[in-house]
Write a protein that holds these residues in place. Structure first.
Motif, PDB file in Angstrom:
ATOM      1  N   UNK A 103       0.810  -1.213   0.000  1.00  0.00           N
ATOM      2  CA  UNK A 103       0.000   0.000   0.000  1.00  0.00           C
ATOM      3  C   UNK A 103       0.847   1.269   0.000  1.00  0.00           C
ATOM      4  N   UNK A 104       0.160   2.371  -0.306  1.00  0.00           N
ATOM      5  CA  UNK A 104       0.788   3.696  -0.317  1.00  0.00           C
ATOM      6  C   UNK A 104      -0.301   4.742  -0.112  1.00  0.00           C
ATOM      7  N   UNK A 105       0.122   5.903   0.359  1.00  0.00           N
ATOM      8  CA  UNK A 105      -0.745   7.053   0.571  1.00  0.00           C
ATOM      9  C   UNK A 105      -0.239   8.131  -0.366  1.00  0.00           C
ATOM     10  N   UNK A 106      -1.056   8.535  -1.342  1.00  0.00           N
ATOM     11  CA  UNK A 106      -0.588   9.357  -2.450  1.00  0.00           C
ATOM     12  C   UNK A 106      -1.373  10.660  -2.568  1.00  0.00           C
ATOM     13  N   UNK A 107      -0.701  11.769  -2.871  1.00  0.00           N
ATOM     14  CA  UNK A 107      -1.412  13.028  -3.113  1.00  0.00           C
ATOM     15  C   UNK A 107      -2.135  12.976  -4.459  1.00  0.00           C
ATOM     16  N   UNK A 108      -3.350  13.465  -4.475  1.00  0.00           N
ATOM     17  CA  UNK A 108      -4.153  13.470  -5.703  1.00  0.00           C
ATOM     18  C   UNK A 108      -3.895  14.730  -6.516  1.00  0.00           C
ATOM     19  N   UNK A 109      -4.253  14.651  -7.775  1.00  0.00           N
ATOM     20  CA  UNK A 109      -4.233  15.798  -8.683  1.00  0.00           C
ATOM     21  C   UNK A 109      -5.662  16.089  -9.116  1.00  0.00           C
ATOM     22  N   UNK A 110      -5.895  17.294  -9.567  1.00  0.00           N
ATOM     23  CA  UNK A 110      -7.215  17.660 -10.081  1.00  0.00           C
ATOM     24  C   UNK A 110      -7.364  17.106 -11.492  1.00  0.00           C
ATOM     25  N   UNK A 111      -8.425  16.357 -11.722  1.00  0.00           N
ATOM     26  CA  UNK A 111      -8.656  15.756 -13.034  1.00  0.00           C
ATOM     27  C   UNK A 111      -9.530  16.614 -13.911  1.00  0.00           C
ATOM     28  N   UNK A 112      -9.591  16.254 -15.166  1.00  0.00           N
ATOM     29  CA  UNK A 112     -10.448  16.959 -16.123  1.00  0.00           C
ATOM     30  C   UNK A 112     -11.809  16.285 -16.249  1.00  0.00           C
ATOM     31  N   UNK A 113     -12.006  15.165 -15.559  1.00  0.00           N
ATOM     32  CA  UNK A 113     -13.271  14.429 -15.621  1.00  0.00           C
ATOM     33  C   UNK A 113     -14.038  14.537 -14.306  1.00  0.00           C
ATOM     34  N   UNK A 114     -13.991  15.726 -13.686  1.00  0.00           N
ATOM     35  CA  UNK A 114     -14.674  15.987 -12.424  1.00  0.00           C
ATOM     36  C   UNK A 114     -14.267  14.962 -11.367  1.00  0.00           C
ATOM     37  N   UNK A 115     -12.944  14.834 -11.170  1.00  0.00           N
ATOM     38  CA  UNK A 115     -12.435  13.887 -10.187  1.00  0.00           C
ATOM     39  C   UNK A 115     -11.082  14.356  -9.650  1.00  0.00           C
ATOM     40  N   UNK A 116     -10.693  13.747  -8.540  1.00  0.00           N
ATOM     41  CA  UNK A 116      -9.329  13.823  -8.034  1.00  0.00           C
ATOM     42  C   UNK A 116      -8.734  12.456  -8.348  1.00  0.00           C
ATOM     43  N   UNK A 117      -7.472  12.410  -8.764  1.00  0.00           N
ATOM     44  CA  UNK A 117      -6.956  11.125  -9.237  1.00  0.00           C
ATOM     45  C   UNK A 117      -5.461  10.981  -8.964  1.00  0.00           C
ATOM     46  N   UNK A 118      -5.015   9.732  -9.022  1.00  0.00           N
ATOM     47  CA  UNK A 118      -3.592   9.398  -9.026  1.00  0.00           C
ATOM     48  C   UNK A 118      -3.369   8.414 -10.165  1.00  0.00           C
ATOM     49  N   UNK A 119      -2.183   8.475 -10.769  1.00  0.00           N
ATOM     50  CA  UNK A 119      -1.794   7.537 -11.827  1.00  0.00           C
ATOM     51  C   UNK A 119      -0.470   6.906 -11.421  1.00  0.00           C
ATOM     52  N   UNK A 120      -0.424   5.592 -11.533  1.00  0.00           N
ATOM     53  CA  UNK A 120       0.787   4.827 -11.243  1.00  0.00           C
ATOM     54  C   UNK A 120       1.172   4.075 -12.509  1.00  0.00           C
ATOM     55  N   UNK A 121       2.468   4.000 -12.778  1.00  0.00           N
ATOM     56  CA  UNK A 121       2.979   3.401 -14.017  1.00  0.00           C
ATOM     57  C   UNK A 121       4.016   2.349 -13.648  1.00  0.00           C
TER      58      UNK A 121
END
Length: 196
Positions: free
Chosen positions: A87-105
């Motif tokens: 697990x991890x605790x990650x800061x979100x970003x403001x999305x363009x689809x009316x959401x807060x999100x994180x992306x992992x690669x």
């Protein structure tokens, strides 16, 4: 010998990896699959984009559309993610689809072609040693330590996907959206081929 070791170790120390060119000349980050699987759980959408099924490469996006967004800006929301018990605790970003999100690669990113002969002009290419008769090589960014930790059980030893059991929750300023402390849960079955 020391100079050669230093030049080979330099990209690793900078969080970069080098890869020799294949006949196709596509960068290692090029999507060879691109199938997207999603599961919704509570105010979350869990999205897996299978970039390359044979090289343990996928993108995991966690999109949050819950009530904390009514109270706080998206960039003040943190998202808890657990993938197959890591697990991890990650800061979100403001999305363009009316959401807060994180992306992992889980794979290479920001690949740059370094041409043998000094063409290209990228600083990451400075000092690279090329194999004999090589026209060049790709230099790519690697996973962050957090991504490496989260994706540890996501793939088997051959690079194929395992089932992904995912728990998520959101937090901001001490307030939680966590399914009353049980976390929201979603499961993505292994993707075995690049067709629906």
């Amino acid at each position: 010998m020391k100079a050669k070791f230093f030049l080979l170790a330099l990209p690793l120390a900078l969080g970069l990896s080098t890869r020799e060119a294949d006949a196709s000349m596509y960068p290692p980050s090029y999507p060879t699959c691109g199938i997207v699987d999603t599961v919704s759980t509570g105010p979350f959408e869990i999205i897996r984009n299978s970039v390359d099924l044979y090289d343990a490469h996928a993108l995991l996006t966690i999109a949050y559309r819950g009530y904390l967004r009514d109270m706080y800006p998206d960039d003040e929301i943190n998202i808890y993610v657990q993938l197959n018990d890591n697990d991890a605790f990650l800061p979100a970003s403001a999305g363009t689809n009316d959401d807060a999100y994180v992306v992992l690669d889980s794979g290479p990113r920001n690949c740059v072609w370094c041409s043998n002969g000094g063409y290209g002009g990228y600083s990451v290419c400075d000092g690279l040693t090329f194999p004999p008769y090589s026209s060049g090589q790709w230099v790519c960014g690697d996973m962050s330590p957090t991504e490496e930790h989260l994706f540890y059980w996501a793939f088997n030893e051959y690079g194929a996907q395992n089932a992904w059991d995912i728990q998520v929750a959101a937090e901001s300023h001490g307030n939680w959206d966590s399914n009353w402390g049980f976390n929201y849960y979603g499961r993505l079955e292994p993707r075995l081929h690049c067709s629906d």
